[in-house]
Design a protein around this motif. Structure first.
Motif, PDB file in Angstrom:
ATOM      1  N   LEU A 137       0.811  -1.219   0.000  1.00 33.77           N
ATOM      2  CA  LEU A 137       0.000   0.000   0.000  1.00 33.77           C
ATOM      3  C   LEU A 137       0.844   1.269   0.000  1.00 33.77           C
ATOM      4  O   LEU A 137       0.301   2.369   0.069  1.00 33.77           O
ATOM      5  CB  LEU A 137      -0.942  -0.014   1.201  1.00 33.77           C
ATOM      6  N   THR A 184      -3.769  -3.360  -5.422  1.00 37.64           N
ATOM      7  CA  THR A 184      -3.764  -1.903  -5.265  1.00 37.64           C
ATOM      8  C   THR A 184      -4.559  -1.205  -6.359  1.00 37.64           C
ATOM      9  O   THR A 184      -5.126  -0.133  -6.129  1.00 37.64           O
ATOM     10  CB  THR A 184      -2.323  -1.371  -5.255  1.00 37.64           C
ATOM     11  N   ASN A 190      -7.376  -2.263  -7.846  1.00 36.86           N
ATOM     12  CA  ASN A 190      -8.807  -2.356  -7.566  1.00 36.86           C
ATOM     13  C   ASN A 190      -9.144  -2.072  -6.095  1.00 36.86           C
ATOM     14  O   ASN A 190     -10.312  -2.140  -5.709  1.00 36.86           O
ATOM     15  CB  ASN A 190      -9.322  -3.746  -7.946  1.00 36.86           C
ATOM     16  N   ARG A 191      -8.095  -1.774  -5.310  1.00 35.17           N
ATOM     17  CA  ARG A 191      -8.259  -1.449  -3.895  1.00 35.17           C
ATOM     18  C   ARG A 191      -9.013  -2.542  -3.143  1.00 35.17           C
ATOM     19  O   ARG A 191      -9.999  -2.307  -2.437  1.00 35.17           O
ATOM     20  CB  ARG A 191      -8.971  -0.097  -3.715  1.00 35.17           C
ATOM     21  N   THR A 192      -8.516  -3.776  -3.269  1.00 32.95           N
ATOM     22  CA  THR A 192      -9.132  -4.902  -2.569  1.00 32.95           C
ATOM     23  C   THR A 192      -8.089  -5.655  -1.748  1.00 32.95           C
ATOM     24  O   THR A 192      -6.902  -5.669  -2.073  1.00 32.95           O
ATOM     25  CB  THR A 192      -9.787  -5.903  -3.547  1.00 32.95           C
ATOM     26  N   GLN A 197     -11.182  -1.790   5.382  1.00 33.71           N
ATOM     27  CA  GLN A 197     -11.817  -0.497   5.154  1.00 33.71           C
ATOM     28  C   GLN A 197     -10.960   0.639   5.706  1.00 33.71           C
ATOM     29  O   GLN A 197     -10.835   1.694   5.074  1.00 33.71           O
ATOM     30  CB  GLN A 197     -13.203  -0.488   5.803  1.00 33.71           C
ATOM     31  N   GLY A 222      -8.471   1.648   3.340  1.00 28.63           N
ATOM     32  CA  GLY A 222      -9.006   2.092   2.055  1.00 28.63           C
ATOM     33  C   GLY A 222      -9.240   0.971   1.071  1.00 28.63           C
ATOM     34  O   GLY A 222      -9.241   1.188  -0.142  1.00 28.63           O
ATOM     35  N   LEU A 223      -9.482  -0.243   1.594  1.00 25.58           N
ATOM     36  CA  LEU A 223      -9.643  -1.419   0.753  1.00 25.58           C
ATOM     37  C   LEU A 223     -11.015  -2.064   0.960  1.00 25.58           C
ATOM     38  O   LEU A 223     -11.626  -1.930   2.012  1.00 25.58           O
ATOM     39  CB  LEU A 223      -8.561  -2.462   1.070  1.00 25.58           C
TER      40      LEU A 223
END
Length: 224
Positions: free
Chosen positions: A56, A171, A173-175, A208, A211-212
């Motif tokens: 991240l 990173t 798709n932020r998952t 969360q 930011g995921l």
């Protein structure tokens, strides 16, 4: 007052004191029938917590603090399984304070350790969030101490059924995806949810915070 210094992960990893507490805490849990919480779990938690924050883009020092928290997070089991997060945090404070860790860094590590267990956990800082994800994603067959308990104990059965697990950060798709392979002849997928639903909710909140979006994928099927 003596000056503070940057305590390294290597120092903590090689500390005879820390390793004595991990060893004896794991032995205590073995007596009362818990899965492995020894050096394998400590090192995997440390490595995974560091990797999550590195993916991240966090600075190297924050990543190293996550590894330190990950390695030390279960030392409170040497006192008692009950409230082991809080007792472990106080123990870690004493150890790292003697090592002259900067109070600002020490505060982050202690908060992460004190907030990793389901009953009282919260992602209060990035290190805590990474520790929650790394700790709760360590589900694997080798954590079961006695194969003879698999049929009778649902926790041992679920762990024994898991042939692979990993937490994968995307990173783009932020998952944060917990990927698990389960031998359904040993344990149906429903039993995983039966004992780990609280942990998955906690992982969702930790992701969360970073930011995921948290995803749970079991046998190539997305369930959360």
């Amino acid at each position: 007052m003596e000056p503070c210094r940057m305590v390294s992960f290597q120092e903590v990893w090689k500390s005879e004191e820390v390793n004595a507490y991990i060893k004896n805490g794991n032995e205590n849990l073995g007596v009362i029938g818990f899965t492995e919480h020894g050096f394998a779990h400590a090192k995997r938690s440390a490595d995974t917590a560091r990797d999550i924050l590195q993916c991240l883009g966090y600075d190297e020092r924050t990543c190293e603090l996550a590894a330190i928290a990950g390695y030390m997070h279960d030392i409170g089991n040497v006192v008692n399984r009950v409230d082991h997060a809080q007792s472990g945090a106080l123990m870690a404070f004493q150890i790292l304070n003697r090592m002259k860790m900067d109070p600002a860094e020490l505060a982050l590590v202690v908060a992460a350790i004190g907030n990793h267990d389901e009953g009282t956990a919260a992602a209060v800082n990035p290190i805590a969030a990474a520790l929650i994800l790394s700790d709760k994603s360590d589900v694997r067959r080798s954590r079961v101490r006695d194969k003879g308990t698999v049929d009778a104990d649902i926790h041992d059965r679920v762990n024994y059924a898991v042939v692979h697990s990993s937490i994968d950060i995307d990173t783009a798709n932020r998952t944060a995806a917990l990927n698990i392979k389960i031998d359904t002849e040993i344990c149906p997928v429903m039993e995983y949810f039966e004992i780990f639903l609280t942990r998955m909710v906690l992982c969702r909140k930790a992701a969360q915070y970073l930011g995921l979006l948290f995803e749970l994928i079991i046998n190539d099927t997305r369930l959360l």
